[in-house]
Each structure stands twice: as structure tokens, then as C-alpha cells.
Design a protein around this motif. Structure first.
Motif, PDB file in Angstrom:
ATOM      1  N   MET A   1     -14.996  35.351   2.264  1.00 23.22           N
ATOM      2  CA  MET A   1     -15.232  34.051   3.449  1.00 23.22           C
ATOM      3  C   MET A   1     -13.640  33.050   3.148  1.00 23.22           C
ATOM      4  O   MET A   1     -13.648  32.690   4.729  1.00 23.22           O
ATOM      5  CB  MET A   1     -16.775  33.388   2.545  1.00 23.22           C
ATOM      6  N   LYS A   2     -12.974  32.691   1.948  1.00 26.80           N
ATOM      7  CA  LYS A   2     -11.978  31.993   2.731  1.00 26.80           C
ATOM      8  C   LYS A   2     -11.125  32.175   3.138  1.00 26.80           C
ATOM      9  O   LYS A   2     -10.673  31.518   4.518  1.00 26.80           O
ATOM     10  CB  LYS A   2     -11.705  31.629   0.816  1.00 26.80           C
ATOM     11  N   GLU A   3     -10.654  34.099   3.328  1.00 30.22           N
ATOM     12  CA  GLU A   3     -10.054  34.643   4.316  1.00 30.22           C
ATOM     13  C   GLU A   3     -10.558  33.943   6.173  1.00 30.22           C
ATOM     14  O   GLU A   3      -9.914  34.047   6.794  1.00 30.22           O
ATOM     15  CB  GLU A   3      -9.886  35.750   4.186  1.00 30.22           C
ATOM     16  N   LEU A   4     -12.406  34.068   5.930  1.00 31.21           N
ATOM     17  CA  LEU A   4     -12.290  34.094   7.259  1.00 31.21           C
ATOM     18  C   LEU A   4     -12.362  33.018   7.602  1.00 31.21           C
ATOM     19  O   LEU A   4     -11.204  32.696   9.261  1.00 31.21           O
ATOM     20  CB  LEU A   4     -13.851  34.435   7.095  1.00 31.21           C
ATOM     21  N   ILE A   5     -12.826  31.652   6.702  1.00 35.13           N
ATOM     22  CA  ILE A   5     -12.563  30.387   7.268  1.00 35.13           C
ATOM     23  C   ILE A   5     -10.490  30.137   8.095  1.00 35.13           C
ATOM     24  O   ILE A   5     -10.743  29.219   8.829  1.00 35.13           O
ATOM     25  CB  ILE A   5     -13.319  29.605   6.633  1.00 35.13           C
ATOM     26  N   GLU A   6     -10.477  30.765   6.869  1.00 39.26           N
ATOM     27  CA  GLU A   6      -8.395  30.895   7.666  1.00 39.26           C
ATOM     28  C   GLU A   6      -8.209  31.458   8.281  1.00 39.26           C
ATOM     29  O   GLU A   6      -7.720  30.800   9.658  1.00 39.26           O
ATOM     30  CB  GLU A   6      -7.564  30.988   6.218  1.00 39.26           C
TER      31      GLU A   6
ATOM     32  N   VAL B   1     -23.513  25.147  -0.382  1.00 43.73           N
ATOM     33  CA  VAL B   1     -22.941  23.728  -1.252  1.00 43.73           C
ATOM     34  C   VAL B   1     -21.319  25.040  -1.202  1.00 43.73           C
ATOM     35  O   VAL B   1     -20.698  24.238  -1.042  1.00 43.73           O
ATOM     36  CB  VAL B   1     -23.548  24.204  -2.540  1.00 43.73           C
ATOM     37  N   PRO B   2     -21.186  26.086  -0.783  1.00 46.33           N
ATOM     38  CA  PRO B   2     -20.374  26.625  -1.180  1.00 46.33           C
ATOM     39  C   PRO B   2     -19.432  26.371   0.217  1.00 46.33           C
ATOM     40  O   PRO B   2     -17.961  26.153   0.371  1.00 46.33           O
ATOM     41  CB  PRO B   2     -20.229  28.732  -1.258  1.00 46.33           C
ATOM     42  N   LEU B   3     -20.003  26.461   1.254  1.00 46.86           N
ATOM     43  CA  LEU B   3     -19.489  26.206   1.779  1.00 46.86           C
ATOM     44  C   LEU B   3     -19.067  24.635   2.470  1.00 46.86           C
ATOM     45  O   LEU B   3     -18.615  24.146   3.598  1.00 46.86           O
ATOM     46  CB  LEU B   3     -19.903  27.166   3.958  1.00 46.86           C
ATOM     47  N   MET B   4     -19.656  23.902   1.693  1.00 44.97           N
ATOM     48  CA  MET B   4     -19.459  22.577   2.395  1.00 44.97           C
ATOM     49  C   MET B   4     -17.781  22.466   1.824  1.00 44.97           C
ATOM     50  O   MET B   4     -17.509  21.159   1.619  1.00 44.97           O
ATOM     51  CB  MET B   4     -20.328  21.353   1.377  1.00 44.97           C
ATOM     52  N   LYS B   5     -17.283  23.068   0.155  1.00 45.61           N
ATOM     53  CA  LYS B   5     -16.252  22.882  -0.462  1.00 45.61           C
ATOM     54  C   LYS B   5     -15.104  23.496   0.762  1.00 45.61           C
ATOM     55  O   LYS B   5     -14.104  22.907   0.274  1.00 45.61           O
ATOM     56  CB  LYS B   5     -16.451  23.714  -1.618  1.00 45.61           C
ATOM     57  N   LEU B   6     -15.399  23.939   1.532  1.00 41.55           N
ATOM     58  CA  LEU B   6     -14.387  24.821   1.846  1.00 41.55           C
ATOM     59  C   LEU B   6     -14.420  24.627   3.221  1.00 41.55           C
ATOM     60  O   LEU B   6     -13.459  24.485   4.008  1.00 41.55           O
ATOM     61  CB  LEU B   6     -14.940  26.362   2.193  1.00 41.55           C
ATOM     62  N   SER B   7     -15.533  22.972   3.651  1.00 43.75           N
ATOM     63  CA  SER B   7     -15.184  22.537   5.180  1.00 43.75           C
ATOM     64  C   SER B   7     -14.634  21.295   4.975  1.00 43.75           C
ATOM     65  O   SER B   7     -13.928  20.610   3.632  1.00 43.75           O
ATOM     66  CB  SER B   7     -16.556  22.016   5.183  1.00 43.75           C
ATOM     67  N   ASP B   8     -13.826  20.424   5.891  1.00 47.55           N
ATOM     68  CA  ASP B   8     -13.394  19.596   6.205  1.00 47.55           C
ATOM     69  C   ASP B   8     -15.016  17.988   5.931  1.00 47.55           C
ATOM     70  O   ASP B   8     -14.634  16.718   5.709  1.00 47.55           O
ATOM     71  CB  ASP B   8     -13.288  18.801   7.626  1.00 47.55           C
ATOM     72  N   GLY B   9     -16.013  18.700   7.003  1.00 44.55           N
ATOM     73  CA  GLY B   9     -17.080  17.251   6.122  1.00 44.55           C
ATOM     74  C   GLY B   9     -18.316  18.016   6.562  1.00 44.55           C
ATOM     75  O   GLY B   9     -18.779  19.066   6.912  1.00 44.55           O
ATOM     76  N   VAL B  10     -19.395  16.744   6.965  1.00 45.46           N
ATOM     77  CA  VAL B  10     -20.343  17.519   6.302  1.00 45.46           C
ATOM     78  C   VAL B  10     -21.728  16.296   7.591  1.00 45.46           C
ATOM     79  O   VAL B  10     -21.516  15.277   7.416  1.00 45.46           O
ATOM     80  CB  VAL B  10     -21.765  17.987   5.042  1.00 45.46           C
ATOM     81  N   VAL B  11     -21.861  17.214   8.806  1.00 40.62           N
ATOM     82  CA  VAL B  11     -23.216  16.759   9.243  1.00 40.62           C
ATOM     83  C   VAL B  11     -24.446  16.351   9.133  1.00 40.62           C
ATOM     84  O   VAL B  11     -24.723  18.121   9.035  1.00 40.62           O
ATOM     85  CB  VAL B  11     -22.699  16.926  10.605  1.00 40.62           C
TER      86      VAL B  11
END
Length: 130
Positions: A39-44, A67-77
């Protein structure tokens, strides 16, 4: 071997300049998948291709998939529903975001019912009606 390329999973939406990746079949362990190195590689990889990446997740209070996506993101709406989302649920969501060390970018309130007279004033004010 069920592997595919990133171009195989990206689909053009009907809206111009919008592409989507659908979730597909729900895996038996979504948390493990969302917090994986893949998932980290996909986001990169997506960050190299796109200006904005938006993850539409289930509500934080229902499941913890976000939660895991929050940790990999710039922020949450945070998206809420007018006269439906409770203060305790909203507060719990904020605490979950804080525990994930993520940044709150804003809040969207859906399903706000304005009287017709107020709708017209609102939309005219922002240039939606000529």
C-alpha cells in the motif's frame, strides 16, 4: 498469479480529470492490506502521477480501516451528516485522527436542508445562478 499493473486498476471516471481505483472484493484482512508495504508503494507511485489522492473510507467509528491510510496521508477531511452525526461520534473521530498523528484539513457537512428562499440566496451569492 493475480498481479496486475497500476494502469490495470486505474479507471477514468465520467468527470474530466478524475480517475478512480475501486476497492474490488473485500479481503479477509483489510487492515493488514491497508497497512502493508504494498500500500505504501502504491501511494508513492500514485503521488508521482497525481496532484491529489483522495481515499474514501468507511466511517472511523464503524471500522478502523481508515487509520493506516491516515498515517500515510497529508491529512483528513471529516464528512458528517447534518442532524445525524452525533457530537460523541464526531469527538471520537477527532481523537482517532489525533492518535494517528494525522492532520485535520477540514469538515464537510452533508444533507443540510435549507429553506428554498435561503438556498436561492446562498447559490446566488456564490455565483451558481446568473
Amino acid at each position: 498469479n493475480n498481479e496486475c499493473t497500476i494502469d490495470d486498476i486505474i479507471k477514468k471516471a465520467a468527470t474530466p480529470n478524475l480517475n478512480v481505483i475501486c476497492c474490488g472484493a473485500i479481503p479477509p484482512n483489510p487492515m493488514e492490506l491497508l497497512s502493508s508495504d504494498h500500500m505504501k508503494e502504491l501511494i508513492e507511485t500514485l503521488e508521482e502521477k497525481y496532484d491529489y489522492i483522495i481515499f474514501d473510507t468507511p466511517p472511523v467509528g464503524v471500522v478502523s480501516d481508515a487509520v493506516p491510510l491516515m498515517k500515510l496521508s497529508d491529512g483528513v477531511v471529516i464528512v458528517t451528516k447534518h442532524n445525524y452525526t452525533t457530537y460523541p461520534d464526531f469527538s471520537k473521530t477527532i481523537e482517532t485522527i489525533k492518535r494517528a498523528d494525522s492532520k485535520i484539513l477540514g469538515t464537510i457537512v452533508n444533507k443540510v436542508n435549507l429553506p428554498s428562499s435561503q438556498k436561492n440566496k446562498y447559490y446566488k451569492k456564490y455565483g451558481y445562478y446568473n
